[in-house]
Design a protein around this motif. Structure first.
Motif, PDB file in Angstrom:
ATOM      1  N   PHE A   9      21.104 -16.009  10.476  1.00  0.00           N
ATOM      2  CA  PHE A   9      21.388 -15.654  11.874  1.00  0.00           C
ATOM      3  C   PHE A   9      20.323 -16.135  12.861  1.00  0.00           C
ATOM      4  N   LEU A  10      19.162 -16.459  12.344  1.00  0.00           N
ATOM      5  CA  LEU A  10      18.157 -17.052  13.231  1.00  0.00           C
ATOM      6  C   LEU A  10      18.647 -18.450  13.657  1.00  0.00           C
ATOM      7  N   LEU A  11      19.278 -19.130  12.730  1.00  0.00           N
ATOM      8  CA  LEU A  11      19.797 -20.471  13.049  1.00  0.00           C
ATOM      9  C   LEU A  11      21.070 -20.374  13.900  1.00  0.00           C
ATOM     10  N   TRP A  12      21.875 -19.346  13.656  1.00  0.00           N
ATOM     11  CA  TRP A  12      23.041 -19.142  14.536  1.00  0.00           C
ATOM     12  C   TRP A  12      22.570 -18.802  15.950  1.00  0.00           C
ATOM     13  N   ALA A  13      21.412 -18.149  16.030  1.00  0.00           N
ATOM     14  CA  ALA A  13      20.853 -17.851  17.359  1.00  0.00           C
ATOM     15  C   ALA A  13      20.507 -19.162  18.072  1.00  0.00           C
ATOM     16  N   VAL A  14      20.003 -20.131  17.293  1.00  0.00           N
ATOM     17  CA  VAL A  14      19.703 -21.442  17.892  1.00  0.00           C
ATOM     18  C   VAL A  14      21.004 -22.109  18.350  1.00  0.00           C
ATOM     19  N   VAL A  15      22.051 -22.025  17.519  1.00  0.00           N
ATOM     20  CA  VAL A  15      23.355 -22.615  17.885  1.00  0.00           C
ATOM     21  C   VAL A  15      23.855 -21.969  19.182  1.00  0.00           C
ATOM     22  N   ASN A  51      21.427 -15.843  25.062  1.00  0.00           N
ATOM     23  CA  ASN A  51      22.290 -16.049  23.892  1.00  0.00           C
ATOM     24  C   ASN A  51      21.473 -16.004  22.602  1.00  0.00           C
ATOM     25  N   PHE A  52      20.312 -16.643  22.639  1.00  0.00           N
ATOM     26  CA  PHE A  52      19.446 -16.684  21.457  1.00  0.00           C
ATOM     27  C   PHE A  52      19.034 -15.274  21.052  1.00  0.00           C
ATOM     28  N   ILE A  53      18.560 -14.517  22.038  1.00  0.00           N
ATOM     29  CA  ILE A  53      18.056 -13.163  21.747  1.00  0.00           C
ATOM     30  C   ILE A  53      19.184 -12.274  21.195  1.00  0.00           C
ATOM     31  N   LEU A  54      20.353 -12.330  21.850  1.00  0.00           N
ATOM     32  CA  LEU A  54      21.480 -11.487  21.411  1.00  0.00           C
ATOM     33  C   LEU A  54      21.847 -11.765  19.957  1.00  0.00           C
ATOM     34  N   ASN A 101      14.368 -22.557   3.924  1.00  0.00           N
ATOM     35  CA  ASN A 101      13.124 -21.801   3.764  1.00  0.00           C
ATOM     36  C   ASN A 101      12.593 -21.395   5.139  1.00  0.00           C
ATOM     37  N   LYS A 102      11.689 -20.439   5.113  1.00  0.00           N
ATOM     38  CA  LYS A 102      11.185 -19.844   6.350  1.00  0.00           C
ATOM     39  C   LYS A 102      10.599 -20.900   7.300  1.00  0.00           C
ATOM     40  N   LYS A 103       9.825 -21.826   6.691  1.00  0.00           N
ATOM     41  CA  LYS A 103       9.127 -22.832   7.496  1.00  0.00           C
ATOM     42  C   LYS A 103      10.140 -23.701   8.249  1.00  0.00           C
ATOM     43  N   LYS A 104      11.173 -24.117   7.500  1.00  0.00           N
ATOM     44  CA  LYS A 104      12.204 -24.996   8.079  1.00  0.00           C
ATOM     45  C   LYS A 104      12.909 -24.288   9.241  1.00  0.00           C
ATOM     46  N   LYS A 105      13.214 -23.001   9.011  1.00  0.00           N
ATOM     47  CA  LYS A 105      13.927 -22.228  10.046  1.00  0.00           C
ATOM     48  C   LYS A 105      13.094 -22.111  11.313  1.00  0.00           C
ATOM     49  N   TRP A 106      11.824 -21.762  11.133  1.00  0.00           N
ATOM     50  CA  TRP A 106      10.974 -21.570  12.309  1.00  0.00           C
ATOM     51  C   TRP A 106      10.675 -22.873  13.036  1.00  0.00           C
ATOM     52  N   MET A 107      10.711 -23.981  12.266  1.00  0.00           N
ATOM     53  CA  MET A 107      10.521 -25.288  12.909  1.00  0.00           C
ATOM     54  C   MET A 107      11.707 -25.597  13.830  1.00  0.00           C
ATOM     55  N   ILE A 108      12.905 -25.236  13.365  1.00  0.00           N
ATOM     56  CA  ILE A 108      14.111 -25.457  14.182  1.00  0.00           C
ATOM     57  C   ILE A 108      14.055 -24.575  15.429  1.00  0.00           C
ATOM     58  N   VAL A 109      13.639 -23.324  15.228  1.00  0.00           N
ATOM     59  CA  VAL A 109      13.537 -22.404  16.371  1.00  0.00           C
ATOM     60  C   VAL A 109      12.502 -22.934  17.379  1.00  0.00           C
ATOM     61  N   ALA A 110      11.367 -23.414  16.849  1.00  0.00           N
ATOM     62  CA  ALA A 110      10.316 -23.942  17.738  1.00  0.00           C
ATOM     63  C   ALA A 110      10.850 -25.157  18.498  1.00  0.00           C
ATOM     64  N   ALA A 111      11.561 -26.041  17.795  1.00  0.00           N
ATOM     65  CA  ALA A 111      12.120 -27.237  18.457  1.00  0.00           C
ATOM     66  C   ALA A 111      13.086 -26.822  19.559  1.00  0.00           C
ATOM     67  N   PHE A 112      13.884 -25.792  19.286  1.00  0.00           N
ATOM     68  CA  PHE A 112      14.842 -25.294  20.271  1.00  0.00           C
ATOM     69  C   PHE A 112      14.103 -24.825  21.534  1.00  0.00           C
ATOM     70  N   PHE A 113      13.034 -24.056  21.326  1.00  0.00           N
ATOM     71  CA  PHE A 113      12.320 -23.540  22.502  1.00  0.00           C
ATOM     72  C   PHE A 113      11.581 -24.638  23.277  1.00  0.00           C
TER      73      PHE A 113
END
Lengths: 167, 135
Positions: A93-99, A141-144, B5-17
């Protein structure tokens, strides 16, 4: 189509409408993107029906203007995107948050596409003047999704399973 | 199912921000509107086919935004909302949202994408208020 399926589609599309109305007082904070993603994850292609019925409700409520053409492709596009990414992202869901966040960021641009044939200058200036609001939309959207994605997904999943058992 | 994995996920989140931050900076730069100081002469056109109204006003003001000027114009009716001033009528011809009548603001021939409080007053500009029906 079975009565049970029709009822389910009507019920969940009505929830989309209510969710939209509830947060209308907050600009660009909405639950529709969130719910469309969850619906597509839980119900698969059936979510497309829910989104289209929601679009119909919106047209009936506000009138069928150019904005409605945008709704006709924007929300189904999110459902289709979710269906395409479902295998890849699973229940992350962290990745769905990005989507959901990326969708929020692109929303103004996607919405403006319908205005291109009418007036390209208007479409472009609409997109540019709304860009800051798209950023806000994206972050909300991300936070929700990051906060409520998993619990709501599990709750709707449970409702779906129960309806299958009783159906 | 893909394993994240955690690292990959947080890298995507960081790229998004990072992308969101870049778009925010660009958006802030685009939304910064230049305003002219000093006295400006401009025209306001009010058109309503419903009310058979067509008026042209030659105006002069040293205010910076259209909204500030409209507040001083007695022909204009408006409401103060959370997003600034919202034009509801001219010369007693009011919008009627139940019948989907609303005032479209145009700068020249292009419909404005922001409210009157964000439209800068410019020398020689024509601001049109056209009563339209249908959202």
């Amino acid at each position: 189509m079975s009565v049970q399926k029709m009822t389910r589609i009507a019920f969940f599309s009505a929830i989309l409408c209510i969710a939209k109305v509830i947060l209308e007082f907050l600009p660009n904070v909405e639950l529709v993107s969130f719910l469309v993603i969850i619906y597509a994850l839980v119900f698969g292609r059936e979510a497309l029906w829910m989104v289209l019925i929601f679009d119909l409700y919106e047209g009936l409520q506000w009138g069928f203007g150019v904005w409605w053409i945008s709704y006709l492709y924007v929300w189904p596009l999110l459902a289709i995107l979710t269906l395409c990414l479902k295998r890849l992202l699973g229940e992350e869901f962290l990745l769905w948050a990005v989507v959901s966040g990326v969708f929020g960021l692109c929303f103004g641009g996607l919405f403006a596409l319908a205005y291109l044939p009418v007036d390209p200058a208007y479409a472009f200036s609409y997109f540019l003047s709304g860009l800051l609001w798209d950023v806000w939309h994206s972050v909300c959207n991300f936070i929700l999704m990051a906060v409520a994605g998993k619990p709501v997904y599990l709750a709707i999943q449970r409702v779906r399973q129960r309806s299958h058992e009783t159906g | 199912m893909n394993e994240w994995n955690k690292k990959k996920k947080w890298m995507i989140v960081a790229a998004f921000f990072v992308v969101v931050a870049v778009v925010a900076v660009l958006a802030a730069a685009f939304s910064k509107r230049q305003t002219e100081a000093g006295n400006k002469q401009f025209t306001i056109v009010v058109e309503s086919a419903r009310d058979e109204l067509s008026q042209t006003l030659s105006c002069e003001s040293d205010q910076r935004y259209l909204g500030e000027f409209l507040r001083t114009l007695e022909e204009c009716e408006y409401e103060e909302g959370p997003y600034g001033s919202y034009v509801t009528g001219f010369y007693g011809c009011k919008e009627d949202l139940a019948q989907q009548y609303w005032w479209c603001i145009m700068v020249g021939d292009t419909a404005a994408t922001v409210g009157v409080d964000e439209i800068p007053l410019e020398q020689g500009a024509v601001y049109r208020f056209v009563l339209k029906q249908g959202f």
